[in-house]
Design an enzyme around this catalytic site. Structure first.
Site, mmCIF file in Angstrom:
data_model
loop_
_atom_site.group_PDB
_atom_site.id
_atom_site.type_symbol
_atom_site.label_atom_id
_atom_site.label_comp_id
_atom_site.label_asym_id
_atom_site.label_seq_id
_atom_site.Cartn_x
_atom_site.Cartn_y
_atom_site.Cartn_z
ATOM 1 N N HIS A 121 4.550 6.523 -25.841
ATOM 2 C CA HIS A 121 4.994 7.071 -27.121
ATOM 3 C C HIS A 121 4.519 8.516 -27.228
ATOM 4 O O HIS A 121 3.591 8.930 -26.529
ATOM 5 C CB HIS A 121 4.426 6.261 -28.283
ATOM 6 C CG HIS A 121 4.896 4.848 -28.328
ATOM 7 N ND1 HIS A 121 6.181 4.496 -28.691
ATOM 8 C CD2 HIS A 121 4.269 3.681 -28.041
ATOM 9 C CE1 HIS A 121 6.314 3.174 -28.638
ATOM 10 N NE2 HIS A 121 5.162 2.663 -28.251
ATOM 11 N N CYS A 163 8.934 10.290 -26.900
ATOM 12 C CA CYS A 163 9.481 11.091 -27.979
ATOM 13 C C CYS A 163 8.741 12.417 -28.073
ATOM 14 O O CYS A 163 7.578 12.528 -27.702
ATOM 15 C CB CYS A 163 9.377 10.359 -29.307
ATOM 16 S SG CYS A 163 10.673 9.145 -29.551
#
Length: 291
Positions: A121, A163
């Site tokens: 992430h 991301c």
């Protein structure tokens, strides 16, 4: 349509409540290195891929988080082209740093190059270990300048699947009409090269945006990267191959989250940042380094 349309998709991001953090990138480094290179090494248009070993591919694969949901869909993508792959799952921030420092201290004199792959992430400028975040530029910090002398002048590739923010790419539509239709001198010369020379970083998405994954098939980016390496890994130069990854993800994938219109029918654009100064081919090795 590709897998992203057939199943509900998810994102590789921290929750939106965290906000944005400034990306520091390469600008924070000021080191440079005077390097002894042979005339052949400096003047050639191609990176030397004739060393005994292809090199090490480090995979930092994060699936479990203390404060974040489980992440699915990781893959080892470099074994087929001769790399010795070392996979590390769910490391802490300190462990990530220790692994990178240890690899930088190794002797890579008989290796062609280095690859580091991170699947986790993230948000703008930061990635997540299992316990905390760290700056993206920490991935290559130990490999710039003269910190890893045995990799000076050799390609160092970093693939970041995470991301880079909270924005969605809504895409645009268009209509297109188609119609048929060796110098081998042994003398030595001293060259000064930039501290970040011979580095390539490829991000799964454009800065500030989400990176999508499919629950069944995994990350769009990693899935396409794997397929392109499998088909063309020893045939196409790396920038041509990665441009193909860009094209397929951009054109063939679209999110499918009908229950959430905000996240439905969104696009993704991988991004290549290249400081490579020569053409890179993963020419076949006589002996496999697939360990």
């Amino acid at each position: 349509m590709a897998s992203g349309v057939n199943n509900n998709d998810d994102v590789d991001a921290k929750s939106s409540s965290s906000g944005f953090l400034k990306s520091l990138g390469f600008g924070s480094e000021e080191q440079s290195s005077d390097v002894q290179l042979t005339s052949l090494a400096a003047d050639s248009e191609y990176y030397d891929m004739t060393n005994k070993n292809r090199g090490v591919a480090i995979i930092l694969n994060h699936k479990e988080f203390k404060r974040m949901p489980t992440r699915l869909g990781t893959k080892e993508v470099f074994k087929k082209i001769g790399f010795t792959v070392r996979t590390f799952d769910d490391l802490t921030r300190k462990e990530v740093r220790n692994i990178l420092e240890k690899v930088a201290q190794e002797n890579h004199s008989e290796s062609d190059c280095l690859v580091v792959i991170v699947m986790t992430h993230g948000e703008t400028g930061y990635l997540y270990a299992s316990d905390d975040s760290y700056k993206i530029d920490e991935l290559w910090h130990e490999f710039i300048g003269n910190k890893c002398k045995s990799l000076i002048g050799k390609p160092k590739l970093f693939f970041v699947n995470a991301c880079r923010g909270e924005k969605f790419d809504h895409g645009v539509t268009y209509t297109r009409v188609f119609t048929d239709q060796v110098d081998s001198s042994a003398r030595e010369v001293t060259y000064a090269i930039p501290s970040v020379a011979d580095i390539l970083v490829m991000y799964s998405t454009f800065e500030g945006h989400y990176s999508w994954r499919n629950p069944e098939n995994g990350s769009w980016f990693i899935e396409v990267l794997y397929e392109e390496l499998k088909k063309y890994g020893t045939e196409r130069d790396i920038l041509t191959l990665l441009t193909g990854v860009n094209r397929k993800v951009a054109y063939e994938y679209q999110s499918n989250v009908p229950s959430n219109p905000k996240m439905d029918s969104k696009k993704q654009q991988p991004t290549i940042v290249s400081m490579l100064n020569k053409i890179l081919y993963f020419t076949p090795k006589q002996l496999s380094n697939d360990k």
